[in-house]
Write a protein that holds these residues in place. Structure first.
Motif, PDB file in Angstrom:
ATOM      1  N   PHE A 154     -13.130  21.547  -1.090  1.00 18.23           N
ATOM      2  CA  PHE A 154     -12.219  20.567  -0.500  1.00 18.23           C
ATOM      3  C   PHE A 154     -12.481  19.127  -0.926  1.00 18.23           C
ATOM      4  N   LEU A 155     -13.246  18.903  -1.980  1.00 13.48           N
ATOM      5  CA  LEU A 155     -13.471  17.548  -2.457  1.00 13.48           C
ATOM      6  C   LEU A 155     -12.217  16.984  -3.128  1.00 13.48           C
ATOM      7  N   ALA A 156     -11.804  15.799  -2.718  1.00 13.72           N
ATOM      8  CA  ALA A 156     -10.750  15.053  -3.410  1.00 13.72           C
ATOM      9  C   ALA A 156     -11.400  13.902  -4.162  1.00 13.72           C
ATOM     10  N   HIS A 157     -10.754  13.470  -5.256  1.00 13.80           N
ATOM     11  CA  HIS A 157     -11.337  12.425  -6.105  1.00 13.80           C
ATOM     12  C   HIS A 157     -10.219  11.903  -7.010  1.00 13.80           C
ATOM     13  N   PRO A 158     -10.170  10.612  -7.257  1.00 11.18           N
ATOM     14  CA  PRO A 158      -9.095  10.084  -8.109  1.00 11.18           C
ATOM     15  C   PRO A 158      -9.020  10.747  -9.481  1.00 11.18           C
ATOM     16  N   GLU A 159     -10.163  11.058 -10.085  1.00  8.26           N
ATOM     17  CA  GLU A 159     -10.146  11.708 -11.399  1.00  8.26           C
ATOM     18  C   GLU A 159      -9.606  13.125 -11.298  1.00  8.26           C
ATOM     19  N   THR A 162      -7.370  14.132  -9.058  1.00  6.91           N
ATOM     20  CA  THR A 162      -5.926  13.970  -8.890  1.00  6.91           C
ATOM     21  C   THR A 162      -5.255  13.684 -10.229  1.00  6.91           C
ATOM     22  N   ALA A 163      -5.880  12.847 -11.044  1.00  6.86           N
ATOM     23  CA  ALA A 163      -5.285  12.468 -12.329  1.00  6.86           C
ATOM     24  C   ALA A 163      -5.185  13.645 -13.287  1.00  6.86           C
ATOM     25  N   GLU A 164      -6.154  14.563 -13.253  1.00  7.46           N
ATOM     26  CA  GLU A 164      -6.130  15.682 -14.196  1.00  7.46           C
ATOM     27  C   GLU A 164      -5.305  16.856 -13.694  1.00  7.46           C
ATOM     28  N   SER A 165      -4.923  16.856 -12.408  1.00  7.31           N
ATOM     29  CA  SER A 165      -4.186  17.974 -11.826  1.00  7.31           C
ATOM     30  C   SER A 165      -2.743  17.979 -12.294  1.00  7.31           C
ATOM     31  N   PRO A 166      -2.210  19.136 -12.686  1.00  7.36           N
ATOM     32  CA  PRO A 166      -0.788  19.211 -13.047  1.00  7.36           C
ATOM     33  C   PRO A 166       0.122  18.915 -11.862  1.00  7.36           C
ATOM     34  N   ASN A 167      -0.421  19.053 -10.660  1.00  8.89           N
ATOM     35  CA  ASN A 167       0.362  18.765  -9.458  1.00  8.89           C
ATOM     36  C   ASN A 167       0.035  17.400  -8.858  1.00  8.89           C
ATOM     37  N   HIS A 168      -0.866  16.655  -9.541  1.00  2.34           N
ATOM     38  CA  HIS A 168      -1.222  15.292  -9.134  1.00  2.34           C
ATOM     39  C   HIS A 168      -1.805  15.251  -7.719  1.00  2.34           C
ATOM     40  N   VAL A 169      -2.670  16.213  -7.425  1.00  2.00           N
ATOM     41  CA  VAL A 169      -3.307  16.313  -6.118  1.00  2.00           C
ATOM     42  C   VAL A 169      -4.754  16.741  -6.300  1.00  2.00           C
ATOM     43  N   SER A 170      -5.523  16.601  -5.239  1.00  2.00           N
ATOM     44  CA  SER A 170      -6.877  17.164  -5.211  1.00  2.00           C
ATOM     45  C   SER A 170      -7.271  17.387  -3.766  1.00  2.00           C
ATOM     46  N   GLY A 171      -8.265  18.256  -3.578  1.00  2.37           N
ATOM     47  CA  GLY A 171      -8.875  18.409  -2.268  1.00  2.37           C
ATOM     48  C   GLY A 171      -8.575  19.668  -1.492  1.00  2.37           C
ATOM     49  N   ASN A 172      -7.543  20.422  -1.836  1.00  2.00           N
ATOM     50  CA  ASN A 172      -7.201  21.625  -1.057  1.00  2.00           C
ATOM     51  C   ASN A 172      -7.496  22.909  -1.819  1.00  2.00           C
ATOM     52  N   TYR A 173      -8.564  22.924  -2.592  1.00  2.27           N
ATOM     53  CA  TYR A 173      -8.836  24.064  -3.475  1.00  2.27           C
ATOM     54  C   TYR A 173      -9.047  25.359  -2.704  1.00  2.27           C
ATOM     55  N   GLY A 174      -9.745  25.297  -1.570  1.00  4.20           N
ATOM     56  CA  GLY A 174      -9.961  26.500  -0.776  1.00  4.20           C
ATOM     57  C   GLY A 174      -8.657  27.090  -0.271  1.00  4.20           C
ATOM     58  N   PHE A 175      -7.748  26.227   0.166  1.00  5.31           N
ATOM     59  CA  PHE A 175      -6.442  26.710   0.625  1.00  5.31           C
ATOM     60  C   PHE A 175      -5.609  27.250  -0.531  1.00  5.31           C
ATOM     61  N   LEU A 176      -5.693  26.604  -1.686  1.00  3.86           N
ATOM     62  CA  LEU A 176      -4.962  27.111  -2.854  1.00  3.86           C
ATOM     63  C   LEU A 176      -5.534  28.441  -3.328  1.00  3.86           C
ATOM     64  N   ASP A 177      -6.823  28.675  -3.108  1.00  2.00           N
ATOM     65  CA  ASP A 177      -7.398  30.001  -3.383  1.00  2.00           C
ATOM     66  C   ASP A 177      -6.713  31.054  -2.519  1.00  2.00           C
ATOM     67  N   GLN A 178      -6.455  30.727  -1.259  1.00  2.00           N
ATOM     68  CA  GLN A 178      -5.777  31.669  -0.371  1.00  2.00           C
ATOM     69  C   GLN A 178      -4.372  31.975  -0.879  1.00  2.00           C
ATOM     70  N   VAL A 179      -3.676  30.961  -1.371  1.00  2.75           N
ATOM     71  CA  VAL A 179      -2.347  31.171  -1.944  1.00  2.75           C
ATOM     72  C   VAL A 179      -2.439  32.072  -3.170  1.00  2.75           C
ATOM     73  N   ALA A 180      -3.453  31.819  -4.021  1.00  3.70           N
ATOM     74  CA  ALA A 180      -3.628  32.651  -5.217  1.00  3.70           C
ATOM     75  C   ALA A 180      -3.886  34.105  -4.832  1.00  3.70           C
ATOM     76  N   ALA A 181      -4.673  34.328  -3.775  1.00  6.62           N
ATOM     77  CA  ALA A 181      -4.935  35.698  -3.321  1.00  6.62           C
ATOM     78  C   ALA A 181      -3.661  36.345  -2.787  1.00  6.62           C
ATOM     79  N   LEU A 182      -2.834  35.582  -2.087  1.00  7.43           N
ATOM     80  CA  LEU A 182      -1.558  36.114  -1.618  1.00  7.43           C
ATOM     81  C   LEU A 182      -0.632  36.459  -2.779  1.00  7.43           C
ATOM     82  N   LYS A 183      -0.643  35.643  -3.825  1.00  8.93           N
ATOM     83  CA  LYS A 183       0.168  35.950  -5.008  1.00  8.93           C
ATOM     84  C   LYS A 183      -0.345  37.221  -5.684  1.00  8.93           C
ATOM     85  N   TRP A 184      -1.667  37.402  -5.683  1.00  9.68           N
ATOM     86  CA  TRP A 184      -2.243  38.637  -6.231  1.00  9.68           C
ATOM     87  C   TRP A 184      -1.714  39.837  -5.445  1.00  9.68           C
TER      88      TRP A 184
END
Length: 505
Positions: free
Chosen positions: A178-183, A185-207
């Motif tokens: 859950f770490l967010a950081h300006p760098e 955010t800048a490298e993210s294709p979605n221009h965000v950072s910090g919700n990696y654990g929640f996005l893992d849950q979404v990836a598991a649901l897509k699986w």
């Protein structure tokens, strides 16, 4: 309108077969020796005694290590040959406690931990690919800092025997999740950072959506279930546009209530500032320096520094706004919903003056405990009431009050997480002096959950009727020695008093 918020407690396609000329119109008998999933072929455990197949440690995303540390989950890395899926994969990086009361080892992580942790587990009773069984997708608790899909009380055997597929998952935790950081955010294709654990849950649901048919499951009937931080996660998925269409029902256990106050999530700007402070604390000059550190260095804490709590970020992508605002606008993923609390995990919050004494007879410890229990039921009911303003689906509230029999520690009662062995019908996982009442509660609770996973309604043959939320019926389902509907508060006067204490009216 008052500011509203949640309080969260502390949160592919075919089976591989040696026969390739079978008609595609014919139900294909499951060959669990060679099951095709994203990335390759896996082989699981044939649990003949229970009529199940079990698969453990299935990767649902690439290992989030090296340059993938603090990135959105990436596609699975393919493998050669048949991958063994008979052992759990490593749990996410965390401080392992092994046990601390009231949570004994059956509730805690015991296996290895690693940054390479994005695994899920499947228990299936299916016999053919056309069985189209409903799926329970379980997200563990642990304050978003600990926990695992491999914990003993989450074993899916007994629920799967009732005719559903059970999936448990891991996701990244703490600062690594859950770490967010300006760098970042800048490298993210979605221009965000910090919700990696929640996005893992979404990836598991897509699986699950892409692969569960291969296990005899129905990708259109997936119910997300979470406890504590898992309930926080389910609530986020309910409000996230990124998760739209990935599930058909939801259950939050000990994690959803209604109050005035802050939601607990930071804005992206606030979270990025927190990330820069973390970088400075670690003596790093850049994101590259942080990625070069070992996980031991990353999670190490300084006893002289205040501990930082990492959680959700209002990032405009996974979470577009405060959760209550999303519901107020009717922008949630509207699915049938169950939510509830345990009898001994919350405390009364309010004045204990003359009005309290007039309603409860005294301000004794027993009276305050009773008021806390009624207030807890009311807190969830008020969320149901608020939800109903924009929802078209039914909701059901429960109140769990069966204490695990524990002669050495009766003081814990129906503690936070204490319902899990009953939900999973896993009393056998704990060495306790179980009674026929405990076994009956486990049978009832697990059956309600299975019915809901199958149909979106917990009711079924042989069970006391569970009424959905209604503004005219201020009752909830009691699950304990007595199973049946019970009042939120003993009298209308108590209901109104407790509501005033919660809302400050």
């Amino acid at each position: 309108m008052k500011k509203l918020a949640f309080i969260f407690l502390a949160t592919m396609f075919v089976f591989s077969s040696c026969k390739t000329n079978q008609s595609t119109n014919q139900a294909e008998s499951i060959n669990f020796e060679k099951v095709q999933v994203d990335g390759g072929i896996i082989s699981g455990i044939n649990n003949e005694a229970d009529g199940l197949y079990i698969f453990k440690g299935i990767p649902f995303a690439a290992p989030p290590v090296g340059d993938l540390r603090w990135r959105e989950p990436q596609p699975v890395v393919p493998w050669e040959g048949v991958r063994d899926a008979t052992e759990f994969g490593a749990s996410a990086i965390q401080t392992r406690n092994y046990s601390y009361l009231p949570w004994t080892e059956e509730f805690m992580v015991q296996n290895d931990i690693s940054e390479d942790c994005l695994f899920l587990n499947v228990w299936t009773p299916a016999k053919t690919t056309s069985d189209n069984l409903a799926v329970m997708f379980f997200i563990h608790g642990g304050a978003l800092t600990e926990g695992s899909g491999a914990i003993d009380v989450y074993n899916g055997v007994e629920l799967a025997k009732k005719g559903i597929i059970v999936v448990t998952i891991n996701y990244r935790l703490g600062v690594l999740g859950f770490l967010a950081h300006p760098e970042l955010t800048a490298e993210s294709p979605n221009h965000v950072s910090g919700n990696y654990g929640f996005l893992d849950q979404v990836a598991a649901l897509k699986w699950v959506k892409n692969n569960i048919k291969n296990f005899g499951g129905d990708p259109s009937r997936v119910t997300i279930v979470g406890q504590s931080a898992g309930a926080r996660s389910v609530s986020g998925l309910l409000a996230s546009p990124v998760a739209a269409g990935l599930f058909s029902g939801a259950i939050t256990q000990s994690g959803t209530s209604f109050t005035i106050g802050p939601m607990g999530s930071l804005t992206l700007e606030q979270a990025e500032k927190q990330g820069l402070e973390f970088q400075k604390m670690k003596g790093a000059n850049s994101l590259a320096d942080l990625r070069a550190m070992s996980y031991e260095e990353i999670i190490a804490t300084d006893p002289d520094q205040p501990r930082t709590r990492y959680g959700g970020v209002i990032d405009g992508y996974y979470q577009p706004n405060e959760l209550a605002a999303i519901y107020a606008a009717g922008q949630q993923n509207d699915v049938p919903f169950i939510s509830g609390m345990n009898a001994d995990e919350t405390r009364y919050n309010g004045e204990k003056g003359d009005a309290f004494v007039a309603l409860y007879g005294s301000d004794s410890e027993d009276a305050v405990k009773l008021a806390g229990q009624e207030q807890s039921r009311l807190n969830t009911y008020l969320w149901m009431e608020f939800r109903a303003e924009t929802a078209n689906t039914k909701s059901f509230e429960y109140y769990f009050e069966q204490a695990i029999p524990w002669p050495e520690h009766p003081e814990y009662g129906a503690f936070h997480t204490g319902e899990m062995p009953y939900v999973f019908d896993n009393l056998k996982m704990l060495d306790r002096p179980w009674t026929h009442v405990d076994r009956s509660v486990a049978e009832s609770m697990s059956s309600y959950w299975v019915n809901f996973v199958k149909t979106g309604d917990p009711n079924g043959q042989g069970l006391p009727e569970w009424l959905p939320y209604s503004p005219d019926v201020k009752e909830v389902m009691r699950i304990g020695k007595d199973v049946g509907m019970m009042p939120i508060a003993e009298t209308p006067e108590r209901f109104d008093f407790l509501k005033e204490q919660l809302l400050g009216e």
